[in-house]
Design a protein around this motif. Sequence first.
Motif, short mmCIF file in Angstrom:
data_model
loop_
_atom_site.label_atom_id
_atom_site.label_comp_id
_atom_site.label_asym_id
_atom_site.label_seq_id
_atom_site.Cartn_x
_atom_site.Cartn_y
_atom_site.Cartn_z
N LYS A 61 -15.61 -48.72 -34.32
CA LYS A 61 -15.58 -47.31 -34.73
C LYS A 61 -15.71 -46.39 -33.51
O LYS A 61 -15.13 -45.30 -33.47
N VAL A 62 -16.48 -46.82 -32.51
CA VAL A 62 -16.62 -46.04 -31.27
C VAL A 62 -15.25 -45.91 -30.60
O VAL A 62 -14.86 -44.82 -30.16
N LEU A 63 -14.51 -47.04 -30.54
CA LEU A 63 -13.17 -47.02 -29.92
C LEU A 63 -12.20 -46.18 -30.75
O LEU A 63 -11.41 -45.40 -30.21
N GLU A 64 -12.30 -46.35 -32.07
CA GLU A 64 -11.41 -45.61 -32.98
C GLU A 64 -11.62 -44.10 -32.83
O GLU A 64 -10.67 -43.32 -32.70
N LYS A 65 -12.90 -43.71 -32.80
CA LYS A 65 -13.25 -42.29 -32.69
C LYS A 65 -12.72 -41.71 -31.37
O LYS A 65 -12.33 -40.54 -31.30
#
Length: 475
Positions: free
Chosen positions: A379-383
């Motif tokens: 989710k960190v990468l997606e964000k």
Amino acid sequence: MSTVNYSEKIPNNVNLGEDRTLQRALEGWQPNFVNWWDDVGPDGSTAYEVYLRTAVSVDPQGWAQFGHVKMRDYRWGIFLNPGDANREIHFGDHKGEKAWQDVPGEHRANLRRIIVTQGDTEPASVEQQRHLGLTAPSMYDLRNLYQINVEEGRHLWAMVYLLHKHFGRDGREEAEALLQRQSGDQDNPRILGAFNEKTPDWLAFFMFTYFTDRDGKFQLSALAESAFDPLARTTKFMLTEEAHHMFVGESGVSRVLQRTAQVMNELKTDDPQKVRAAGAIDLGTIQRYLNFHYSVTIDLFGADQSSNAAIFYSSGLKGRYEEGKRTDDHVLKGQTYKVLEVVNGQLVEKDVPMLNALNEVLRDDFIKDSVAGVQRWNKVLEKAGIPTRLTVPHKAFNRQIGALAGIKMSPDGRVVNEAEWAAKKNEWLPTPDDFAFVASLMGRVVDPGKFAGWIAPPVMGINRQPVDFEYVRFG
């Protein structure tokens, strides 16, 4: 009794003062423990005052207090969750009987082995992390390392108390041996393989606290079901402290990813060499570290089929994770579970008696929990708008224990030949070059509120303190 008696030399909530023989024995062990801490505990930290959490009660509401303390003066102690006089054994052949307050003779050797193995992991991880303080990426992270170290020390005390109280001379000898083995020692290593591996840098530390401390969560949860009530009560309280260790790992990797994504976006590149040149850790290296720590940790659950696991369960010594929430008969005779084996170069599933597959059951519970955290990292990468995703390798990848040991397996679950393994191994597992690069980033940053260039600051500080609080006072 839930409050902890801090007037005693050894803080405790087990009325230690009423058992003078036991108290004297533990007070005799204490100087050896302090010598061990001085010799192989956190390097160079003797004069530091650290903002530490200390258990003051076992009540889930307000069980700890925070304050600056010299680690050598930390009040390690013996804390058991409150007992229930009517507690019954709720699985295995003794299901429905009263929980044991003392060790039944026929289970003595197995219980001692379980307690010693758990106890051995606690000082081992302190030894593995001994030098990390010298390369801390921030004062905040340094404090978290030291918090984990003192709590692993206290978990050692928890197991040593059980050995001294319930196992007589054998127990006292085992308690001494816990301080004599040493992580990675050629002649006298720690019992479990993962606890003899080096933790050379902070990325390895975050992966270790995410994966290997999560193994601790599952093992302690299984022991918290034990028919031997003092062990169940001890491990329940250890779980309260263990949660912070996994938080350090999960949030640590998240912050590394956040910083890497930031650099990738600033440079508009996913070229690992350019990311490295900018002082961040490229995603390929992070994935290889993940693959290594995950595979080493799932080996800690033991062989996929184990007669010991069956004996431990049927005897009531060690349950399953969240035993009480399961809807089967809690005896498991005649039930089966699927395990993997390789037949003619292909992975196949086969049904085996569930009692013999309980290591695999616990491993699968761990895998589910680990995957959920890796998804949170994604989710960190997606964000950040980065398309790459981290993945958990196949459970047969890089295994050294059980039916899958030594099988050449790609992270995506293909059986590969020696040639492909040799050609691809450096894409799948950390290389000497990876370790050298990560080591090159490990310069010490300890001014309050300052952070190394390869990691983002946390969202908030510890115990409602600001991020730039003076968590460590260097004497």
